[in-house]
Design a protein around this motif. Structure first.
Motif, PDB file in Angstrom:
ATOM      1  N   ARG A 194       0.832  -1.202   0.000  1.00 17.72           N
ATOM      2  CA  ARG A 194       0.000   0.000   0.000  1.00 17.72           C
ATOM      3  C   ARG A 194       0.874   1.262   0.000  1.00 17.72           C
ATOM      4  O   ARG A 194       0.621   2.220  -0.742  1.00 17.72           O
ATOM      5  N   LYS A 195       1.917   1.274   0.829  1.00 20.32           N
ATOM      6  CA  LYS A 195       2.793   2.445   0.897  1.00 20.32           C
ATOM      7  C   LYS A 195       3.514   2.665  -0.434  1.00 20.32           C
ATOM      8  O   LYS A 195       3.668   3.808  -0.894  1.00 20.32           O
ATOM      9  N   LEU A 196       3.940   1.589  -1.076  1.00 16.00           N
ATOM     10  CA  LEU A 196       4.599   1.711  -2.368  1.00 16.00           C
ATOM     11  C   LEU A 196       3.668   2.324  -3.414  1.00 16.00           C
ATOM     12  O   LEU A 196       4.074   3.199  -4.191  1.00 16.00           O
ATOM     13  N   VAL A 197       2.429   1.858  -3.430  1.00 11.92           N
ATOM     14  CA  VAL A 197       1.455   2.393  -4.388  1.00 11.92           C
ATOM     15  C   VAL A 197       1.147   3.850  -4.069  1.00 11.92           C
ATOM     16  O   VAL A 197       1.143   4.714  -4.959  1.00 11.92           O
ATOM     17  N   ASP A 198       0.880   4.141  -2.793  1.00  5.97           N
ATOM     18  CA  ASP A 198       0.551   5.514  -2.394  1.00  5.97           C
ATOM     19  C   ASP A 198       1.709   6.477  -2.653  1.00  5.97           C
ATOM     20  O   ASP A 198       1.485   7.658  -2.946  1.00  5.97           O
ATOM     21  N   ASP A 199       2.939   5.975  -2.531  1.00  9.16           N
ATOM     22  CA  ASP A 199       4.117   6.814  -2.754  1.00  9.16           C
ATOM     23  C   ASP A 199       4.494   6.944  -4.228  1.00  9.16           C
ATOM     24  O   ASP A 199       5.498   7.585  -4.568  1.00  9.16           O
ATOM     25  N   GLY A 200       3.721   6.311  -5.119  1.00  8.52           N
ATOM     26  CA  GLY A 200       3.953   6.443  -6.549  1.00  8.52           C
ATOM     27  C   GLY A 200       5.071   5.596  -7.112  1.00  8.52           C
ATOM     28  O   GLY A 200       5.571   5.867  -8.210  1.00  8.52           O
ATOM     29  N   MET A 201       5.449   4.539  -6.402  1.00 12.92           N
ATOM     30  CA  MET A 201       6.578   3.723  -6.850  1.00 12.92           C
ATOM     31  C   MET A 201       6.291   2.904  -8.105  1.00 12.92           C
ATOM     32  O   MET A 201       7.219   2.410  -8.753  1.00 12.92           O
ATOM     33  N   ILE A 202       5.014   2.734  -8.462  1.00  9.54           N
ATOM     34  CA  ILE A 202       4.703   2.075  -9.742  1.00  9.54           C
ATOM     35  C   ILE A 202       4.003   3.053 -10.688  1.00  9.54           C
ATOM     36  O   ILE A 202       3.414   2.642 -11.688  1.00  9.54           O
ATOM     37  N   GLY A 203       4.075   4.342 -10.364  1.00  7.13           N
ATOM     38  CA  GLY A 203       3.417   5.337 -11.196  1.00  7.13           C
ATOM     39  C   GLY A 203       1.913   5.283 -11.007  1.00  7.13           C
ATOM     40  O   GLY A 203       1.414   5.114  -9.891  1.00  7.13           O
ATOM     41  N   ILE A 204       1.187   5.429 -12.079  1.00  7.74           N
ATOM     42  CA  ILE A 204      -0.279   5.358 -12.036  1.00  7.74           C
ATOM     43  C   ILE A 204      -0.697   3.890 -12.167  1.00  7.74           C
ATOM     44  O   ILE A 204      -0.398   3.253 -13.184  1.00  7.74           O
ATOM     45  N   PRO A 205      -1.368   3.315 -11.158  1.00  2.00           N
ATOM     46  CA  PRO A 205      -1.809   1.916 -11.269  1.00  2.00           C
ATOM     47  C   PRO A 205      -2.813   1.749 -12.408  1.00  2.00           C
ATOM     48  O   PRO A 205      -3.722   2.576 -12.576  1.00  2.00           O
ATOM     49  N   LEU A 206      -2.646   0.700 -13.170  1.00  2.00           N
ATOM     50  CA  LEU A 206      -3.515   0.466 -14.329  1.00  2.00           C
ATOM     51  C   LEU A 206      -4.337  -0.803 -14.214  1.00  2.00           C
ATOM     52  O   LEU A 206      -5.549  -0.790 -14.426  1.00  2.00           O
ATOM     53  N   VAL A 207      -3.670  -1.928 -13.898  1.00  2.00           N
ATOM     54  CA  VAL A 207      -4.325  -3.241 -13.930  1.00  2.00           C
ATOM     55  C   VAL A 207      -3.894  -4.057 -12.718  1.00  2.00           C
ATOM     56  O   VAL A 207      -2.715  -4.067 -12.342  1.00  2.00           O
ATOM     57  N   ALA A 208      -4.860  -4.748 -12.108  1.00  2.00           N
ATOM     58  CA  ALA A 208      -4.589  -5.661 -10.995  1.00  2.00           C
ATOM     59  C   ALA A 208      -5.095  -7.043 -11.376  1.00  2.00           C
ATOM     60  O   ALA A 208      -6.270  -7.199 -11.733  1.00  2.00           O
ATOM     61  N   TYR A 209      -4.204  -8.018 -11.325  1.00  2.00           N
ATOM     62  CA  TYR A 209      -4.587  -9.405 -11.640  1.00  2.00           C
ATOM     63  C   TYR A 209      -4.462 -10.244 -10.384  1.00  2.00           C
ATOM     64  O   TYR A 209      -3.438 -10.207  -9.693  1.00  2.00           O
ATOM     65  N   SER A 210      -5.508 -11.010 -10.057  1.00  2.00           N
ATOM     66  CA  SER A 210      -5.465 -11.868  -8.868  1.00  2.00           C
ATOM     67  C   SER A 210      -6.080 -13.214  -9.191  1.00  2.00           C
ATOM     68  O   SER A 210      -7.076 -13.302  -9.918  1.00  2.00           O
ATOM     69  N   GLN A 211      -5.494 -14.265  -8.639  1.00  4.15           N
ATOM     70  CA  GLN A 211      -6.043 -15.603  -8.866  1.00  4.15           C
ATOM     71  C   GLN A 211      -5.739 -16.517  -7.688  1.00  4.15           C
ATOM     72  O   GLN A 211      -4.733 -16.358  -6.990  1.00  4.15           O
ATOM     73  N   CYS A 212      -6.638 -17.468  -7.463  1.00  3.94           N
ATOM     74  CA  CYS A 212      -6.425 -18.531  -6.490  1.00  3.94           C
ATOM     75  C   CYS A 212      -6.819 -19.840  -7.148  1.00  3.94           C
ATOM     76  O   CYS A 212      -8.004 -20.114  -7.346  1.00  3.94           O
ATOM     77  N   MET A 213      -5.823 -20.642  -7.500  1.00  3.21           N
ATOM     78  CA  MET A 213      -6.055 -21.951  -8.118  1.00  3.21           C
ATOM     79  C   MET A 213      -5.756 -23.010  -7.071  1.00  3.21           C
ATOM     80  O   MET A 213      -4.615 -23.151  -6.613  1.00  3.21           O
ATOM     81  N   ARG A 214      -6.775 -23.747  -6.691  1.00  2.00           N
ATOM     82  CA  ARG A 214      -6.615 -24.783  -5.671  1.00  2.00           C
ATOM     83  C   ARG A 214      -6.970 -26.154  -6.225  1.00  2.00           C
ATOM     84  O   ARG A 214      -7.643 -26.274  -7.239  1.00  2.00           O
ATOM     85  N   GLY A 215      -6.579 -27.187  -5.477  1.00  2.00           N
ATOM     86  CA  GLY A 215      -6.788 -28.537  -5.945  1.00  2.00           C
ATOM     87  C   GLY A 215      -7.767 -29.354  -5.142  1.00  2.00           C
ATOM     88  O   GLY A 215      -7.890 -30.548  -5.360  1.00  2.00           O
ATOM     89  N   TYR A 216      -8.495 -28.716  -4.191  1.00  2.00           N
ATOM     90  CA  TYR A 216      -9.397 -29.568  -3.417  1.00  2.00           C
ATOM     91  C   TYR A 216     -10.663 -29.898  -4.165  1.00  2.00           C
ATOM     92  O   TYR A 216     -11.274 -30.921  -3.942  1.00  2.00           O
TER      93      TYR A 216
END
Length: 408
Positions: A136-158
């Motif tokens: 959060r601090k990295l994003v708020d401090d501009g360390m990745i510039g302007i955020p554009l895309v967030a990808y999230s996944q959870c692949m499980r085997g149960y």
């Protein structure tokens, strides 16, 4: 600490209750756990003896005038019903996992809490941990510039494979097991959504796809008398893909699947105009391999492992639980959002993991399911505030880390 600790009780002394009670008795000064209950008295008795608290019944917890918060660690499909009894008793409620397994019941409890002036929150609170506050601090401090895309996944085997099989003597399978809202979607989505809410705030629009995998199923538990026999796999959604537009303009993707194979594949990646964050499994708070990795524009191939700026890292996973047996997430800080709720009660402010955030998660999942049917894009009615960041630089002793919560 300049206020009286908030007394809490816990209903549901199953597997995940260990890590909650361990957190509550770790030295936090904002809360004081009174006792725990369970429909199986042997479970609550064991937990009470282990943590030096009272073994209680549900009724005793709900009628105790000194208990202000009741933590609901029952099965997911019981959350709506149990939370209603907590609110009816005039107490604040906090649920493990999702707020509820379907939107109507969760919304009813949301409205009930508002009418009574009570807080009703829900897990997960891993986003309050060191890895996610650092991100959060990295994003708020501009360390990745302007955020554009967030990808999230959870692949499980149960999958649905182990929904059947040999059961312990006297065990009766709950008829809700495997039903809508009780599978991986409502079970794990909150972990991924909450870390994204922490970074970007609420979601504005949602669409997506979801289904129950209909492939051939056989029991794979070799201890089962039904080993390799086919079984009915109908039930809750086990595959989901959602597309989200956040209020701040970031696009997000949520992928959940429990039909894969082990080991689990968790993933959160954030792409901005100036950099890329590779983030750890949201099921953890940070540390012991759960690291924050940053790639910056102009440094091709260079990946920086970022030191944590915040406390509440996972503890050493190799240190065994006090119970001497396997306890899920035994080395985590699950429950620190309850400490935040205690601060909210005493400070008369909104909790970070409050009712608006909790209902937002359920509304998003409900919208993805509906979008799969009618092919529409849904605009969210819930618009929770972005959770305030904890104070950086406070780690070490429990009391020092806890002070980072009380900063609003």
């Amino acid at each position: 600490m300049d206020f009286k600790p908030v007394k809490i009780g816990l209903i549901g002394s199953g597997n995940i209750s260990y890590t909650y009670l361990n957190t509550f008795t770790s030295g936090l000064q904002s809360v004081e756990v009174v006792g725990c209950s369970d429909l199986i008295p042997e479970k609550s008795k064991a937990r009470a003896e282990l943590f030096g608290i009272k073994q209680m019944t549900n009724e005793e917890i709900l009628s105790d005038p000194e208990i202000e918060i009741v933590v609901n660690t029952t099965q997911l499909w019981n959350h709506n019903a149990v939370t209603k009894t907590i609110l009816d008793a005039g107490k604040h409620a906090y649920s493990e996992k999702a707020m509820g397994h379907e939107l109507a019941g969760a919304k009813a409890n949301y409205d009930l809490a508002k009418s009574k002036g009570l807080h009703v929150g829900a897990a997960p609170d891993c986003y309050m941990g060191s890895a996610w506050q650092t991100a959060r601090k990295l994003v708020d401090d501009g360390m990745i510039g302007i955020p554009l895309v967030a990808y999230s996944q959870c692949m499980r085997g149960y999958g649905s494979n182990e929904r059947g099989g040999a059961l312990p003597p006297g065990f009766v399978r709950d008829p809700m097991m495997g039903a809508h809202g009780t599978t991986i979607t409502y079970d794990m989505a909150g972990y991924y959504l909450n870390v994204l809410f922490n970074l970007f705030g609420p979601v504005k629009k949602v669409s997506g796809f979801s289904k129950t995998f209909n492939g051939d199923r056989v029991y794979i538990n070799t201890a089962s008398p039904d080993y390799r026999k086919p079984f009915d796999a109908s039930g809750g959604e086990t595959v989901m893909m959602g597309s989200m537009e956040f209020e701040n303009g970031v696009y997000g993707c949520l992928v959940l699947c429990s039909e894969g194979f082990n080991p689990e594949v968790p993933r959160v990646d954030i792409y901005g105009t100036e950099g890329h964050l590779t983030l750890p499994d949201p099921n953890y708070f940070g540390g012991w391999g759960a690291n924050v990795l940053l790639t910056r524009k102009g440094n091709p191939g260079k990946v920086y492992e970022i030191p944590f700026t915040h406390g509440f890292s996972d503890t050493d996973p190799n240190v065994p639980p006090k119970s001497g047996k396997r306890e899920p997430c035994h080395n985590s800080w699950r429950g620190i959002a309850v400490a935040d709720m205690a601060f909210a009660i005493r400070r008369k402010r909104a909790p970070r993991s409050g009712s608006d955030l909790a209902l937002h998660t359920v509304e998003i999942l409900d919208a993805i399911d509906k979008s799969n049917v009618d092919k529409k894009v849904y605009e969210m009615e819930t618009k929770p505030a972005k959770p305030p960041m904890l104070t950086p630089g406070r780690y070490g002793q429990v009391s020092v880390m806890e002070s980072s919560i009380d900063n609003i």
